[in-house]
Design a protein around this motif. Structure first.
Motif, PDB file in Angstrom:
ATOM      1  N   PHE A  56       0.857  -1.190   0.000  1.00 24.04           N
ATOM      2  CA  PHE A  56       0.000   0.000   0.000  1.00 24.04           C
ATOM      3  C   PHE A  56       0.893   1.240   0.000  1.00 24.04           C
ATOM      4  N   HIS A  57       0.915   1.968  -1.100  1.00 24.83           N
ATOM      5  CA  HIS A  57       1.726   3.196  -1.183  1.00 24.83           C
ATOM      6  C   HIS A  57       3.152   2.937  -0.696  1.00 24.83           C
ATOM      7  N   GLY A  58       3.727   1.851  -1.140  1.00 21.59           N
ATOM      8  CA  GLY A  58       5.118   1.531  -0.803  1.00 21.59           C
ATOM      9  C   GLY A  58       5.306   0.828   0.527  1.00 21.59           C
TER      10      GLY A  58
END
Ligand SMILES: NC(=O)c1ccc[n+]([C@@H]2O[C@H](COP(=O)([O-])OP(=O)(O)OC[C@H]3O[C@@H](n4cnc5c(N)ncnc54)[C@H](OP(=O)(O)O)[C@@H]3O)[C@@H](O)[C@H]2O)c1
Length: 213
Positions: free
Chosen positions: A143-145
Motif C-alpha cells: 500500500f503506497h510503498g
C-alpha cells in the motif's frame, strides 16, 4: 518449489496465480472437479504454469500444501489428500459460521482451526498464515510503498523459514507469530479484519501493517 493448493476459490486462485507468476513456483490445484469450467478457465489463464487434479494427486506432487477451502470442508479436504506425513501445510482457513450475532468464529480461545487441522493431518507440519487479510490484498499486499503484514504461526522450526520465504514472495512483511497455538490469536485477528471490511465500512481495500520506531 512444488506447491499444492487445495481449493481453487478466491484465496486458492489468487495465491496460485501470484506464486506462479511472481515466484515461478509449480502449482498443482487439488479440486473436487478438475474438469469444471472454472478450473479449466484458471488453467488456461495460467498457461503451462499450473495443473489441476484431485487433492490426493496435488498433495503427492507437492512439498508444501495450502489449505484454502471453507472451514466446513476442511476436514474432508484433508482426509481426501491421503498420507501427508512429512509435508508442510499452510492453513489459510478461518472457522467462520453464522451464529445469533451473525458471522463469527465457530471456535476459539481454547483451540483453533489450525490446531484442529494439525490433528487431522497426521505427521504434517501445520502453519497458520494467509488468513488475516482479504484475497485481494494477497494479490497486491503493498500500500503506497508499505508492505502489509502477514503472520506465520507454527511449531516446526525447520519448516518455518520456508513458509516465511513463501509468504514474503507474495510481497508481505512476514512476522513469526510463534507456536501453532497462537493461531487462536490470528483467527480472531482475521475476524477483526472481516468485521471492519464487511460491517464497519472499511471495505476490502485496507490491511494491517507493522510500524516501528
Ligand atoms: N475470501 C477471503 O478474502 C479470505 C481471506 C483469508 C482467508 N480466507 C479463508 O480461506 C478459505 C477459502 O476462502 P475463499 O474465499 O477462497 O472460498 P471460496 O471462494 O468459496 O473457495 C473455496 C474453494 O474450496 C473448494 N472446496 C470445497 N471443499 C473442497 C474439498 N473437499 N476439496 C477441495 N476443494 C474444496 C471449493 O470448490 P468447489 O466447491 O467448486 O468444489 C472452492 O473452490 C476459507 O476458509 C476462508 O475463511 C478467505
Amino acid at each position: 518449489m512444488k506447491l499444492a493448493i487445495i481449493g481453487a476459490g478466491n484465496v486458492g486462485e489468487t495465491l496460485g496465480t501470484a506464486w506462479a507468476e511472481k515466484a515461478g513456483h509449480e502449482i498443482f490445484f487439488g479440486v473436487r472437479n478438475p474438469q469444471s469450467d472454472k478450473v479449466q478457465a484458471l488453467m488456461r489463464s495460467l498457461g503451462g504454469k499450473a495443473r489441476a487434479g484431485t487433492a490426493a494427486e496435488a498433495a503427492a506432487f507437492a512439498d508444501i500444501i495450502v489449505l484454502a477451502t471453507p472451514w466446513n470442508s476442511a476436514e474432508a479436504a484433508i482426509r481426501s489428500m491421503g498420507d501427508v506425513s512429512g509435508k508442510i501445510i499452510l492453513d489459510a482457513t478461518n472457522p467462520l459460521a453464522m451464529g445469533s450475532d451473525g458471522l463469527g468464529l465457530e471456535i476459539g480461545h481454547d483451540t483453533s482451526a489450525a490446531e484442529k487441522v494439525q490433528g487431522w493431518a497426521e505427521g504434517a507440519a501445520v502453519f497458520k498464515t494467509l488468513n488475516t487479510t482479504g484475497y485481494g490484498n494477497m494479490a497486491d499486499p503493498v500500500f503506497h510503498g508499505v508492505k502489509s503484514v502477514m503472520f506465520v504461526a507454527g511449531d516446526d522450526a525447520a519448516g518455518k523459514p520456508k513458509v516465511i520465504a513463501l509468504v514474503a514472495a507474495l510481497g508481505f512483511e512476514v512476522i513469526d507469530a510463534g507456536p501453532l497455538r497462537n493461531a487462536r490469536l490470528l483467527e480472531a485477528h482475521a475476524m477483526l479484519w472481516i468485521e471492519l471490511a464487511l460491517k464497519r465500512g472499511l471495505g476490502r481495500d485496507f490491511a494491517f501493517a507493522i510500524l516501528r520506531r
